[in-house]
Design a protein around this motif. Sequence first.
Motif, PDB file in Angstrom:
ATOM      1  N   GLY A   1      -9.572   1.616  -4.229  1.00 22.88           N
ATOM      2  CA  GLY A   1      -9.028   0.683  -3.249  1.00 22.88           C
ATOM      3  C   GLY A   1      -9.969   0.439  -2.087  1.00 22.88           C
TER       4      GLY A   1
ATOM      5  N   ASP B   1       0.822  -1.217   0.000  1.00 23.47           N
ATOM      6  CA  ASP B   1       0.000   0.000   0.000  1.00 23.47           C
ATOM      7  C   ASP B   1       0.856   1.266   0.000  1.00 23.47           C
ATOM      8  OD1 ASP B   1      -2.123  -1.754   0.090  1.00 23.47           O
ATOM      9  OD2 ASP B   1      -2.496  -1.486   2.228  1.00 23.47           O
TER      10      ASP B   1
ATOM     11  N   PRO C   1      -5.982   3.810  -1.763  1.00 23.80           N
ATOM     12  CA  PRO C   1      -5.140   2.620  -1.649  1.00 23.80           C
ATOM     13  C   PRO C   1      -5.908   1.441  -1.046  1.00 23.80           C
ATOM     14  CG  PRO C   1      -4.167   4.544  -0.543  1.00 23.80           C
ATOM     15  CD  PRO C   1      -5.603   4.846  -0.803  1.00 23.80           C
ATOM     16  N   GLY C   2      -5.227   0.313  -0.989  1.00 17.31           N
ATOM     17  CA  GLY C   2      -5.758  -0.867  -0.310  1.00 17.31           C
ATOM     18  C   GLY C   2      -6.256  -1.940  -1.254  1.00 17.31           C
TER      19      GLY C   2
END
Length: 236
Positions: free
Chosen positions: A99, A43, A63-64
């Motif tokens: 994400g 990440d 993100p993620g």
Amino acid sequence: MKAIAIDEYGPADLLTVRELPDPPVGPDVVLVQVRAAGVNPVDWKVREGYLAGAFPSHFPLVPGWDAAGVVAAVGPAVTGFAVGDEVVGYVRRDHIQYGTYAELVPAPERTLAAKPVQVSWAEAAGLPLAGLTAYQALQLGRAGAGDTVLVHGASGGVGHLAVQIARALGADRSSAPPARTTTTSSVPSVPSRSRTGTACWTGCASSRRTGWTWRSTCSAATPWTCRPSCSPGRPA
């Protein structure tokens, strides 16, 4: 929806909590209401832009890749999930934008599985990337019944799952604690298949007492109760 996002690549202080439009739901997409999101080293590499050459990226970027949650909507081509299903997913799409650090994540159906009922949301969200890495490594190594499997960094995210998966695949023993640790309390104690209560697994811990070996022994009557001890051995 609320999400954690960035508008450009850079350090962690660029991450901000904000309101973003709900993501689109494509034909083969499952919209998941996220209950917990996993955090992985990849990440921060995404955030810094280190994967920009491998994946097309679009800003604002959330993100993620790991998440667990409840299905909120499904696209018309989705056949394996329905609204209300509890799911877990390694939601790595072909591009980076939507994400799992968000209230809603659009997950391609192929990235999801049913959430195990016996684990919490947080535990489920921590499984996908690390668990798949461990499982695929063991599959490539053809780990199976009767094997002894050496796992370096067995208290880490991938390692502690590899120890348990190796045992589930039938391996007699799996190990070892990370080389630089001074404690082994976080390493899963996975019992040997031996009926005599011999070592669950053995590994070398490079503590301040160099040359000592960490060993866990199990009672045959209570095989899941392991007792750690130190004894002289080869240097780690």
